[in-house]
Design an enzyme around this catalytic site. Structure first.
Site, short mmCIF file in Angstrom:
data_model
loop_
_atom_site.label_atom_id
_atom_site.label_comp_id
_atom_site.label_asym_id
_atom_site.label_seq_id
_atom_site.Cartn_x
_atom_site.Cartn_y
_atom_site.Cartn_z
CD GLU A 140 7.32 -76.11 30.05
OE1 GLU A 140 7.13 -76.26 31.28
OE2 GLU A 140 8.05 -75.25 29.58
CB ALA B 29 9.45 -80.29 39.61
CG MET B 30 4.98 -79.44 34.58
SD MET B 30 5.95 -78.43 33.41
CE MET B 30 4.76 -77.15 33.07
CD GLU B 31 6.53 -74.43 34.73
OE1 GLU B 31 7.24 -75.43 35.01
OE2 GLU B 31 6.69 -73.72 33.73
CG ASN B 32 1.54 -79.16 35.78
OD1 ASN B 32 1.82 -79.04 34.61
ND2 ASN B 32 2.03 -80.14 36.55
CG HIS C 187 12.63 -73.45 39.10
ND1 HIS C 187 13.59 -72.68 38.46
CD2 HIS C 187 11.83 -73.92 38.11
CE1 HIS C 187 13.36 -72.71 37.16
NE2 HIS C 187 12.30 -73.46 36.91
CD GLU C 188 9.29 -76.65 38.83
OE1 GLU C 188 8.55 -76.08 38.00
OE2 GLU C 188 10.44 -77.07 38.52
CG HIS D 272 7.96 -71.68 36.64
ND1 HIS D 272 8.45 -70.81 35.68
CD2 HIS D 272 8.74 -72.79 36.57
CE1 HIS D 272 9.50 -71.39 35.07
NE2 HIS D 272 9.69 -72.57 35.59
CD GLU E 282 11.61 -72.98 32.66
OE1 GLU E 282 12.16 -72.86 33.77
OE2 GLU E 282 10.50 -73.53 32.50
N1 B3K Z 1 8.97 -76.16 33.01
C1 B3K Z 1 9.42 -77.47 33.35
C2 B3K Z 1 10.22 -78.13 32.27
C3 B3K Z 1 9.43 -78.84 31.27
C4 B3K Z 1 10.30 -79.67 30.36
C5 B3K Z 1 9.52 -80.29 29.29
N2 B3K Z 1 10.28 -81.17 28.45
C6 B3K Z 1 10.21 -77.50 34.60
C7 B3K Z 1 10.78 -76.21 35.01
O1 B3K Z 1 11.66 -75.65 34.40
O2 B3K Z 1 10.33 -75.68 35.99
ZN ZN Z 2 11.33 -73.76 35.20
#
Ligand code: B3K
Ligand code: ZN
Length: 887
Positions: A127, A268-271, A303-304, A307, A326
């Site tokens: 992302e 962090a990232m919600e993959n 939060h993640e 998502h 977000e």
């Molecule tokens: N969705 C990611 C943020 C990604 C940022 C990319 N530059 C984390 C979050 O808001 O959960």
């Molecule tokens: Zn987020």
């Protein structure tokens, strides 16, 4: 890096994709000096775009194309067009497959976007637009596909190979290699793709969902961190349960994984099914992480996880809609944190943060609407406005509809749009349809930037027993949006009226048959609007914007006695705190003015009385007491100043702290000792009551240290030496670092560094504490720390801990009148721009606020921005911030 000027992209130009990708089959071959990515895309013409077969333009950057096959036919270079950003081919039928092979270099990827290596492991961050650095693709969120991913790597170095979805196969390969295949049945945009390969350990647990499905939960970390995962696991399980109970949302895959990596651009990232986290947002145990870090881990894990529905199952149509996921997800995680801890304290902290940082952003050159209408680099729009103000906007819908109406709306939203990529308008429409309301005017919150002002005046008519409040709203000019062209917002104002004894008066508006409660929400919808309450037997005192029911700057001409009254009597905990803040601001502004006139500083003793009363009240939640004792920060005082006088703000605030410390020292000492004694007897627990006790103990210690008394120094050293947790130890270190006791300070810093030199996250705290010290000589200390063996500019956490803390929090040193702080930051941004544009652009923020300062500082700050602009090849990230700041 590009040489041509980066282009602006507009929401109004949005068009649906020409082609769709139904299936994505990826094979990764990972090697030490390169990696190969083979992609097979099952594609078709998008029926929504009509007939005909336009050229297919795939996104791709920094890829070495090895082969391309369209509908099973090998293409040669005359059959396609290659640019630094794209690969164009000409399809010949409505449905077809496209096969590509590319070579990439994760091992030299320092931007930490796409596939990269961190501490010997491979990981991804896609992302917003990182997937195009992995393979040629339609890298946009409205192209949703299923993914099957095979990863092949050396078994010994990379025993763990992970991707999204469920594990479907694995086996040995040649030359000590092995392969694993993952399949994600849920369609998703490429930004949610993830891959991890490494030598990782994990803790495992299970969660049984509301329909009795058993889900495997795993948290993967490096071996030495395996003892720091339990708090994140507990947080994950709580989040999963909470989302079922509060939003009716169930997890959908058989497994949910979190992986901690050391080099990560954000939290962090919600993959899908495979969240990748900055290790600072996963690892927490008493000895090494503070209470604040524990709460941050809990909130980010939640939060993640949230998502998975608000972002993954229902995703964004385009990046202008970023707040759709977000803002909503921040609102959801705030609700979770409020339920897990003290709701009032959580609200206080969020609002203080919003007012200090988001309000400043909204008043600066990067101000944009919650749904921006243009951008150059989307990475620059992961902002406080999109996240925090976006959450406030969702919160206002919640306030207007009530909890039940909001839930009906979110149920409809998830059900109606499951598997789709949608817009903020779709979200609001679901809220409207589920509740039969019209939110057309409300939607201005998504399109108009800037913090609205709401000026309130009162008039009481004793003969008619009526009390009127008149609200006047206005919006400031922001880039591209003149203030006088902005239309009135819908501003929900939660309020109550207090009588002379501090009791709530029942509220009946003129024209209403009966009173409806003593705290209620009125909607201000016009530029000027008066609300008249009847049956008001005496002149009341209004309590306005309870719980901070709208992200506005409200003003009401309270005098200091009225604020003290509200501090004691308001039934709304948030407003009690806020009354204290307003009182402090008045007192501090008076001191600032005295300093500017060269007068001796004389503080209004009512602030001492008010805070003394709070401190003496044993019935108050201790976390509330700690919050109330915290004076508004220098950054907030800067934000509310027309022209911020850095020196006067610092001098005034320090003077006030000194005064409070000496006047309240007995009460502070009593509170300190009681709590420290309790701490000694109690094992560390990461729960709100314990957080509260330590918060009060620690703020008491930091005040007490200002008295310079030997018994306080002894107490700080005792706490530093003997604490069994990082919260107490780090506070003790911080108070020593900010004290004049040079020997004790040096000793504590050395002992701390020696004990924790192996722990990068703890060393980050050690850097931050020193970077934040407002004693003279700050820049020299920071420069010296950059030479420390534990420091590296390549690690974003280190940059934030040292450089970010210095420029963002140590205002008196950063804004040194000779411009040395500005020069230092500009040099770093130039360096960072060369290898990590996202971090470079973030660190630039303090310089963009130049309009807030006196003309000498303005000139120095602008000069540095211009110097960066002239420094050579700029990333789009840095280019955009510079060009907007200097416009
Ligand atoms: N969705 C990611 C943020 C990604 C940022 C990319 N530059 C984390 C979050 O808001 O959960
Ligand atoms: Zn987020």
């Amino acid at each position: 890096m590009r040489t041509e000027q980066p282009k602006m992209i507009y929401l109004k130009d949005y068009q649906a994709p020409e082609y769709l990708i139904d299936e994505t089959h990826l094979t990764f071959e990972l090697f030490d000096d390169h990696s190969l990515v083979h992609a097979q895309l099952v594609m078709r013409r998008n029926p929504a775009r009509g007939s005909g077969l336009p050229p297919l333009v795939l996104d791709g950057q920094l890829l070495e194309l090895l082969s391309v096959k369209l509908a099973d036919v090998d293409l040669t270079s005359s059959d396609y067009e290659l640019t630094p950003d794209s690969l164009t081919v000409q399809p010949t039928s409505d449905t077809f497959t496209l096969d590509t092979s590319v070579k990439i270099h994760p091992e030299t990827n320092t931007a930490l976007e796409g596939l990269y290596k961190s501490s010997g492991m491979f990981c991804t961050q896609c992302e917003a637009e990182g997937f195009r650095k992995i393979t040629y693709y339609l890298d946009r969120p409205d192209v949703m596909s299923t993914f099957t991913t095979t990863v092949i790597a050396n078994q010994q170095d990379f025993p763990i190979l992970l991707s999204n979805g469920n594990l479907v196969g694995s086996g040995p390969g040649k030359d000590g290699r092995h392969w694993i295949t993952w399949q994600d049945p849920f369609k998703k945009p490429a930004y949610l793709f993830a891959l991890v390969a490494g030598d990782l350990w994990c803790i495992e647990d299970t969660f049984t969902t509301m329909t009795n499905r058993k889900v495997t939960l795993r948290i993967y970390v490096e071996q030495e961190n395996i003892d720091k995962c339990q708090h994140a696991m507990d947080s994950l399980k709580k989040s999963m349960r909470w989302d079922e109970e509060v939003y009716g949302r169930e997890y959908d895959l058989d497994i949910f994984m979190i992986v901690a990596v050391n080099d990560f651009n954000m939290g962090a990232m919600e993959n899908k099914g495979l969240n990748i986290f900055n290790s600072s947002a996963v690892l927490a145990r008493a000895e090494t992480a503070t209470d604040a870090a524990h709460q941050r881990v809990e909130a980010i894990v939640a939060h993640e996880y949230f998502h998975n529905w608000s972002g993954n199952r229902v995703t964004c149509r385009d990046w202008f809609q970023l707040s759709l996921k977000e803002g909503f997800t921040v609102f959801r995680d705030a609700g979770f944190s409020s339920d897990m801890n003290s709701a009032t304290v959580k609200r206080i902290q969020d609002v203080a943060y919003l007012r200090t940082h988001q309000f400043a952003e909204d008043a600066g050159p990067m101000a944009h609407a919650v749904r921006p209408d243009s951008f150059i680099e989307i990475s620059n729009f992961y902002t406080l406005t999109v996240y925090e103000k976006g959450s406030e906007v969702v919160g206002m819908i919640h306030t207007l509809l009530g909890a039940e109406g909001f839930r009906k709306g979110s149920d409809l939203y998830f059900e109606r749009h499951d598997g789709q990529a949608v817009t903020c308008d779709d979200f609001v429409k679901a809220m409207e349809d589920a509740n039969g309301v019209d939110l057309t005017q409300f939607k201005r919150w998504y399109s108009q930037a800037g913090t609205p002002r709401l000026a309130v005046t009162e008039s009481y008519d004793p003969s008619a027993n009526t009390y009127s409040l008149t609200f006047r709203q206005s919006a400031p000019t922001t880039p591209g949006q003149p203030g006088d062209e902005k239309k009135p917002f819908v501003i929900p104002v939660s309020l109550g009226l207090l009588d002379n004894a501090g009791k709530e008066i029942p509220l009946r508006l003129q024209g209403e048959a009966t009173a409806s409660g003593s705290s209620r929400v009125i909607s201000v919808t016009e530029a000027e609007q008066t609300f008249t309450f009847v049956d008001v037997a005496e002149q009341p005192l209004p309590s306005l914007l309870r719980g901070f029911s709208a992200p506005v700057k409200l003003s009401f001409p309270y005098n200091r006695d009225q604020l003290m009254f509200l501090m004691q009597h308001d039934t709304d905990g948030f407003n009690r705190w806020d009354a204290g803040q307003q009182l402090s601001v008045q007192v501090l502004q008076e001191l600032i003015a005295q300093h500017q006139k060269g007068k001796n500083l004389v503080m209004d003793q009512r602030l001492v009385t008010a805070l003394g009363t709070v401190l003496a009240d044993d019935s108050l939640d201790q976390a509330m007491v700690a919050e109330m004792l915290s004076l508004p920060g220098e950054a907030y005082l800067t934000e509310i100043s027309e022209v911020a006088d850095v020196d006067a703000i610092h001098a005034a605030r320090e003077f006030a702290r000194q005064q409070l410390a000496s006047s309240l020292s007995d009460a502070l000492w009593k509170r300190y000792q009681t709590n420290r004694e309790l701490s000694k007897k109690t094992a560390y627990v990461a729960e709100s009551e314990h957080f509260a006790r330590r918060a009060l103990q620690n703020i008491a210690l930091s005040y007490l240290m200002l008295t310079g008394k030997p018994e306080v120094l002894a107490a700080a050293i005792e706490q530093f030496d003997n604490a069994d947790n990082m919260t107490e130890r780090l506070t003790a270190l911080a108070v020593l670092v900010n004290s004049p006791f040079e020997d004790e300070k040096a000793k504590a810093l050395a002992v701390f560094a020696e004990n924790f030199k192996e722990n990068a996250l703890v060393m980050d705290q050690w850097f931050s504490v020193q970077a934040g010290s407002t004693l003279p000589g700050g820049l020299a200390r920071v420069k010296a720390l950059m030479e420390h063996p534990a420091f590296t500019l390549k690690n974003p956490n280190k940059v934030r801990a040292l450089i970010g803390a210095f420029a963002g929090q140590n205002l008196i040193n950063f804004h040194a009148a000779d411009g040395s702080g500005y020069r230092f930051l500009a040099d770093l941004v130039i360096e960072l721009n060369g290898f990590n544009p996202q971090i470079a652009s973030r660190q630039l923020a303090p310089l963009t606020r130049w309009r807030k300062y006196d003309s000498a500082r303005q000139a120095l700050m602008k000069g540095e921005l211009e110097r960066i602009r002239a420094s050579g090849h700029l990333s789009p990230d840095v280019y955009e911030v510079l060009s907007k700041s200097l416009a």
